[in-house]
Scaffold this motif. Structure first.
Motif, PDB file in Angstrom:
ATOM      1  N   LEU A 138       0.727  -1.172  -0.239  1.00 56.53           N
ATOM      2  CA  LEU A 138       0.006  -0.111  -0.157  1.00 56.53           C
ATOM      3  C   LEU A 138       0.922   1.232   0.109  1.00 56.53           C
ATOM      4  O   LEU A 138       0.477   2.271  -0.877  1.00 56.53           O
ATOM      5  N   LEU A 139       1.750   1.061   0.890  1.00 53.72           N
ATOM      6  CA  LEU A 139       2.642   2.494   0.960  1.00 53.72           C
ATOM      7  C   LEU A 139       3.562   2.709  -0.507  1.00 53.72           C
ATOM      8  O   LEU A 139       3.443   3.993  -0.900  1.00 53.72           O
ATOM      9  N   ARG A 140       3.938   1.712  -0.969  1.00 53.99           N
ATOM     10  CA  ARG A 140       4.640   1.814  -2.233  1.00 53.99           C
ATOM     11  C   ARG A 140       3.929   2.309  -3.513  1.00 53.99           C
ATOM     12  O   ARG A 140       4.038   2.868  -4.329  1.00 53.99           O
ATOM     13  N   GLY A 148       3.252   9.448  -2.170  1.00 53.71           N
ATOM     14  CA  GLY A 148       4.462   8.895  -1.314  1.00 53.71           C
ATOM     15  C   GLY A 148       4.104   9.608   0.107  1.00 53.71           C
ATOM     16  O   GLY A 148       3.901  10.867   0.252  1.00 53.71           O
ATOM     17  N   MET A 149       4.358   8.840   1.337  1.00 56.00           N
ATOM     18  CA  MET A 149       4.134   9.452   2.726  1.00 56.00           C
ATOM     19  C   MET A 149       5.481   9.964   3.131  1.00 56.00           C
ATOM     20  O   MET A 149       6.757   9.318   2.922  1.00 56.00           O
ATOM     21  N   ILE A 219      -2.351   3.537  10.655  1.00 63.58           N
ATOM     22  CA  ILE A 219      -1.914   4.736   9.689  1.00 63.58           C
ATOM     23  C   ILE A 219      -1.890   4.675   8.121  1.00 63.58           C
ATOM     24  O   ILE A 219      -2.462   5.628   7.578  1.00 63.58           O
ATOM     25  N   VAL A 220      -1.605   3.497   7.787  1.00 63.35           N
ATOM     26  CA  VAL A 220      -1.464   3.047   6.232  1.00 63.35           C
ATOM     27  C   VAL A 220      -2.983   3.070   5.949  1.00 63.35           C
ATOM     28  O   VAL A 220      -3.286   3.826   4.749  1.00 63.35           O
ATOM     29  N   ALA A 221      -4.019   2.485   6.600  1.00 64.13           N
ATOM     30  CA  ALA A 221      -5.385   2.605   6.318  1.00 64.13           C
ATOM     31  C   ALA A 221      -5.921   3.860   6.284  1.00 64.13           C
ATOM     32  O   ALA A 221      -6.423   4.231   5.410  1.00 64.13           O
ATOM     33  N   TRP A 226      -7.810   8.228   2.642  1.00 66.40           N
ATOM     34  CA  TRP A 226      -7.684   9.621   2.718  1.00 66.40           C
ATOM     35  C   TRP A 226      -7.424  10.009   0.990  1.00 66.40           C
ATOM     36  O   TRP A 226      -8.329  10.681   0.274  1.00 66.40           O
ATOM     37  N   HIS A 227      -6.152   9.144   0.386  1.00 67.64           N
ATOM     38  CA  HIS A 227      -6.033   9.747  -0.974  1.00 67.64           C
ATOM     39  C   HIS A 227      -7.029   8.873  -2.146  1.00 67.64           C
ATOM     40  O   HIS A 227      -7.032   9.560  -3.068  1.00 67.64           O
TER      41      HIS A 227
END
Lengths: 241, 199
Positions: A138-140, A148-149, A219-221, A226-227
């Motif tokens: 998910l992050l990548r 990107g976070m 946090i990732v969820a 949000w995005h």
């Protein structure tokens, strides 16, 4: 007629015995195509067009929907993943995210495609915890899609970290001066885990404990939702282990 | 665009699965030209379908009273339950005449992307049916696709600790096909489930 390879994201029943198959392809981005007769037990497609399968495809271009004319399995990840519920729910979130991040059909998204194939292969391999594989994907995938976070420096002013507040709308960790209202306090271990997952440091990520993984997962969820603006349907069913 | 009742019928028919605007129009004009008695019979069957058909209190199969035909049949084996996704799967298995036990219709399969989780299916009711110890075998007959497999593995995880025999329908090569056309997953399953051929 064209050839491509793709990952089956989703299928939906269509007509008497057909399915509409949504795929993320290597060269053509997200494609929807009809697989004729696939629901019959005698179908020549068999298990080739099940969600999570990486397939070599031949497609016939149609006016609104293409038609799958041939499919060969490159990686039957879906079938392996389906044996275990936690892995399957993680894969479902990955597949839905990939679909949502490719909002327009036929827009190539090679990096997302490669991330998805890698993520499904790792999930099917069963060597890493499903929740970490999911969060890394998910992050990548958000990063390659332009979301990107920021984890090493303040997302708002660029002040080098470490910082211990995180703002989802702000785009990552924030310094005390920039900290907007509503930013959450985050444990240093969770920020470190997020950075390890984003940068592919598996030794660091797997050294984390369950509490930190839960915090990072939350946090990732929140960042993902949000995005993507609209809630993911698979996320409430995710089983984190 | 037609006017009034004709367009209303076309619009209503067009809501049905697999019926596009052209098909809806063709069916509407067929009904208009048909014998009034035939159309009345169709209308009454549709009304009865909604008014009289309900779901069995025990197994959630379609029924015309509180219990379905199978649950109310004392000759059916109460120690064995076959778990299926939909009522139409009950009909498919009944056609084989191989199974004499009872059924449990889940009402679908786990499909997170479609927004269907375990709590949206009749899983809790299945577990409740097993509480009195009458049932000794559960046959998982969900569809042989990803959603069906996941549902079966989820059920096995829920029911396994209760000490029952939990079996899954065999999967592998369909009769009437050629081996060379089989995909790796299906052929792999066929190998896993191979059986000894007696001389």
């Amino acid at each position: 007629m064209y050839r491509d390879e793709g990952v089956v994201l989703r299928t939906a029943p269509f007509a008497e015995a057909d399915r509409v198959v949504t795929m993320l392809t290597r060269r053509n981005g997200r494609v929807r195509a009809v697989a004729r007769g696939v629901r019959r037990t005698s179908s020549r497609f068999g298990a080739r067009l099940e969600p999570g399968t990486h397939v070599d495809l031949q497609l016939h271009e149609g006016r609104s929907l293409d038609t799958v004319t041939q499919a060969d399995i490159l990686g039957a990840y879906g079938a392996t993943i389906a044996q275990e519920y936690a892995r399957y729910t993680a894969a479902a979130v990955m597949l839905e995210t990939a679909e949502r991040l490719t909002s327009e059909e036929r827009q190539p998204a090679l990096r997302l495609f490669l991330l998805l194939v890698g993520g499904l292969r790792t999930l099917a391999g069963g060597e890493r915890p499903p929740s970490l594989v999911l969060d890394a994907f998910l992050l990548r995938s958000l990063a390659v899609s332009g979301y990107g976070m920021a984890l090493d420096e303040c997302a708002l002013c660029g002040e080098p970290g470490p910082h211990h507040s995180l703002s989802v709308p702000g785009g990552g960790v924030v310094c005390p001066e920039c900290r907007p209202r509503g930013a959450a306090s985050t444990s240093p271990a969770a920020v470190r885990l997020l950075a390890d997952l984003l940068h592919g440091d598996w030794d660091g990520a797997e050294a984390s404990d369950a509490r930190v993984r839960r915090e990072a997962g939350g946090i990732v969820a929140a960042y993902l939702q949000w995005h993507l603006e609209r809630a993911l349907r698979a996320l409430p069913h995710l089983e984190r282990t | 665009m037609y006017e009034g009742i004709v367009q209303d019928v076309i619009d209503e028919l067009g809501q049905l699965p697999g019926i596009g605007p052209k098909s809806a129009q063709r069916i509407a004009f067929h009904l208009l030209a048909a014998d009034p008695a035939d159309v009345r019979r169709l209308a009454s069957a549709l009304t009865e379908l909604k008014e009289k058909v309900r779901f069995c209190r025990i197994c959630f199969n379609v029924a015309q009273s509180e219990l379905c035909r199978i649950c109310s049949d004392p000759r059916r084996d109460p120690t064995s339950i076959c778990v299926v996704e939909e009522s139409k799967d009950v009909v498919a298995i009944e056609r084989t005449r191989e199974f004499r036990g009872k059924y449990h219709v889940l009402g679908g399969a786990i499909n997170p992307i479609g927004g269907v989780g375990p709590d949206d299916l009749h899983i809790r009711e299945l577990v409740a049916r097993l509480a009195d110890g009458t049932v000794t075998e559960i046959i998982l007959a969900t569809d042989p696709n990803t959603e069906g497999e996941v549902t079966a593995s989820y059920l096995a995880r829920q029911i396994g600790p209760m000490g029952l025999t939990v079996t899954r329908l065999a999967s592998g090569l369909p009769m009437g096909g050629d081996l060379e056309w089989a995909d790796e997953v299906t052929l792999g399953r066929a190998f896993e489930g191979r059986r000894i051929v007696s001389a």
